[in-house]
Design a protein around this motif. Sequence first.
Motif, PDB file in Angstrom:
ATOM      1  N   ASN A  14       0.818  -1.218   0.000  1.00  0.00           N
ATOM      2  CA  ASN A  14       0.000   0.000   0.000  1.00  0.00           C
ATOM      3  C   ASN A  14       0.852   1.269   0.000  1.00  0.00           C
ATOM      4  O   ASN A  14       0.610   2.195  -0.766  1.00  0.00           O
ATOM      5  N   MET A 116       2.780   9.981   7.549  1.00  0.00           N
ATOM      6  CA  MET A 116       1.841   9.530   8.569  1.00  0.00           C
ATOM      7  C   MET A 116       0.420   9.546   8.001  1.00  0.00           C
ATOM      8  O   MET A 116      -0.285  10.551   8.075  1.00  0.00           O
ATOM      9  N   GLN A 117       0.065   8.433   7.398  1.00  0.00           N
ATOM     10  CA  GLN A 117      -1.262   8.331   6.795  1.00  0.00           C
ATOM     11  C   GLN A 117      -1.646   6.861   6.706  1.00  0.00           C
ATOM     12  O   GLN A 117      -0.787   5.993   6.813  1.00  0.00           O
ATOM     13  N   THR A 118      -2.937   6.600   6.547  1.00  0.00           N
ATOM     14  CA  THR A 118      -3.417   5.239   6.365  1.00  0.00           C
ATOM     15  C   THR A 118      -3.639   5.011   4.871  1.00  0.00           C
ATOM     16  O   THR A 118      -4.470   5.679   4.252  1.00  0.00           O
ATOM     17  N   PHE A 119      -2.860   4.106   4.302  1.00  0.00           N
ATOM     18  CA  PHE A 119      -2.902   3.892   2.859  1.00  0.00           C
ATOM     19  C   PHE A 119      -3.654   2.607   2.521  1.00  0.00           C
ATOM     20  O   PHE A 119      -3.291   1.535   2.990  1.00  0.00           O
ATOM     21  N   SER A 120      -4.688   2.711   1.727  1.00  0.00           N
ATOM     22  CA  SER A 120      -5.349   1.511   1.193  1.00  0.00           C
ATOM     23  C   SER A 120      -5.254   1.585  -0.322  1.00  0.00           C
ATOM     24  O   SER A 120      -5.442   2.651  -0.904  1.00  0.00           O
ATOM     25  N   GLN A 122      -7.163   0.728  -2.606  1.00  0.00           N
ATOM     26  CA  GLN A 122      -8.388   1.136  -3.316  1.00  0.00           C
ATOM     27  C   GLN A 122      -8.650   2.636  -3.247  1.00  0.00           C
ATOM     28  O   GLN A 122      -9.551   3.135  -3.907  1.00  0.00           O
ATOM     29  N   ARG A 123      -7.902   3.378  -2.401  1.00  0.00           N
ATOM     30  CA  ARG A 123      -8.179   4.788  -2.185  1.00  0.00           C
ATOM     31  C   ARG A 123      -7.105   5.665  -2.806  1.00  0.00           C
ATOM     32  O   ARG A 123      -5.921   5.358  -2.726  1.00  0.00           O
ATOM     33  N   THR A 124      -7.495   6.765  -3.394  1.00  0.00           N
ATOM     34  CA  THR A 124      -6.531   7.778  -3.822  1.00  0.00           C
ATOM     35  C   THR A 124      -6.107   8.558  -2.582  1.00  0.00           C
ATOM     36  O   THR A 124      -6.936   8.872  -1.734  1.00  0.00           O
TER      37      THR A 124
ATOM     38  N   LEU B 202      -4.895  12.198   9.511  1.00  0.00           N
ATOM     39  CA  LEU B 202      -5.031  10.752   9.638  1.00  0.00           C
ATOM     40  C   LEU B 202      -6.420  10.398  10.160  1.00  0.00           C
ATOM     41  O   LEU B 202      -7.079   9.469   9.669  1.00  0.00           O
ATOM     42  N   THR B 220      -5.786  -0.844   8.559  1.00  0.00           N
ATOM     43  CA  THR B 220      -4.339  -0.883   8.295  1.00  0.00           C
ATOM     44  C   THR B 220      -3.617  -0.961   9.641  1.00  0.00           C
ATOM     45  O   THR B 220      -4.253  -0.952  10.690  1.00  0.00           O
TER      46      THR B 220
END
Lengths: 263, 263
Positions: A14, A116-120, A122-124, B202, B220
């Motif tokens: 991700n 510092m972020q949540t990455f998936s 399916q998401r931009t 976040l 995540t």
Amino acid sequence: MVNNKRIVLIGAGNVATHMGLGLQKAGWEITQVYSRTVESASELAARLEVPFVTSLEEVCTDADVYLVMVKDAALQELIPTVVKGREQALFVHTAGSMSMDVWKGMAQRYGVLYPMQTFSKQRTVDFASVSFFVEANGAEELDVLQTMASSLSPKVYEATSAQRTYLHMAAVFACNFANHMYTLSAYLLEKQGLPFDAMLPLIDETARKVHTLCPAEAQTGPAVRKDANVMNKHLEMLAEEPELKEIYKIISKSICHSGQNEV
Amino acid sequence: MVNNKRIVLIGAGNVATHMGLGLQKAGWEITQVYSRTVESASELAARLEVPFVTSLEEVCTDADVYLVMVKDAALQELIPTVVKGREQALFVHTAGSMSMDVWKGMAQRYGVLYPMQTFSKQRTVDFASVSFFVEANGAEELDVLQTMASSLSPKVYEATSAQRTYLHMAAVFACNFANHMYTLSAYLLEKQGLPFDAMLPLIDETARKVHTLCPAEAQTGPAVRKDANVMNKHLEMLAEEPELKEIYKIISKSICHSGQNEV
């Protein structure tokens, strides 16, 4: 400084996907993707239109930056092989909880670039609202990392490894654990045939509130009101869900304690 | 139907404040505010520019609707006194977890109007995005409650007491417990002199994600990756915070289990 570094992505999960796409869009040259599995290596390589390899020995030796974005458990293992034969390059990892010193004694020029972020997948990702924390073992190296991060977001901060570890743990609570509360909520609703969508206005407002109130001030619900009637009723309803019951109890207790601390 | 009912507010807490202001703005006539304490009764009465009383015996007897918004623990106690001498009126409470039947045998016309939202006095509520769940003991009564709710929000649903109890418990997880995760995050950062503001992008993205992904898909972090290295490191960092350590452990375990259920 211009975005003239040639970057190899080590990893295709991700974080690697979003960072690779973001850096390429910002004008950086991604020259190659490495991943252990053909499936994920080829998927990301196709999106970036660059070649991929699935063996570390085949990774090109002439890139300027090796950006390592793999599971923390894999990182330390992988380092000697990545560095070998590429000693002049800049080595960077993106792991919140790993010290910069994992590179020490291995590479000569190294650092950390922590988004510092949540990455998936399916998401931009809207990088402009992501905070980046950078650290490097020299001024020139720090400069490269700051330029890379600044090409993605205006929110770029220096942070030591110790600070970053705490930022990461705090993010686990604020993001990963908060999301799991959504999961448990969805599970309870689904069992009753009720739609999770009904929760979205509440979830949104809960997130919005902490932009203007500190989270302890924003707290509502039976635990902060010390409403034992409601809490006992909920615990009865969870009688056949021992894990959820335990979670309900311990978080409610912690909310009560937080309240007491404020008084 | 028009907003021609005369409403008395029983209670002056967060819910009563926002509901009172919202209903008045929507054209309903609020005739009086009751609260046990002069302080909160007078504060809300002043905002609504209506009289207040601090004894139930002094509550006027000629209103059409008595809207009771007090702590669940106080509700049952208060019912006989509120109803006595006002038997022709419509009695309504707003408690997610209380059955409509608390009115049974006491009042003749009754119902529930449950706004599923987190209300803080310091925040303006955007009622248009609040889901309302209504229930009543007769068609006419239901009609009044639907008209009241619809004057505040387009999202008005009928729900039985049993369904509402589950909606409320699910809201405790998605809102109250999620907010406590923010509180713990803020606490950990503050101890290190780091700003909680860094978490806001976040937190926002975590909330946004579940509009398009189901929460389990959106998960995540180290627990869902089963990254034992990171989790053990965090548990070490929490060595002097036994309660947080316990919360970290049990939620991480629950995330792991959720992952297994999906496979």
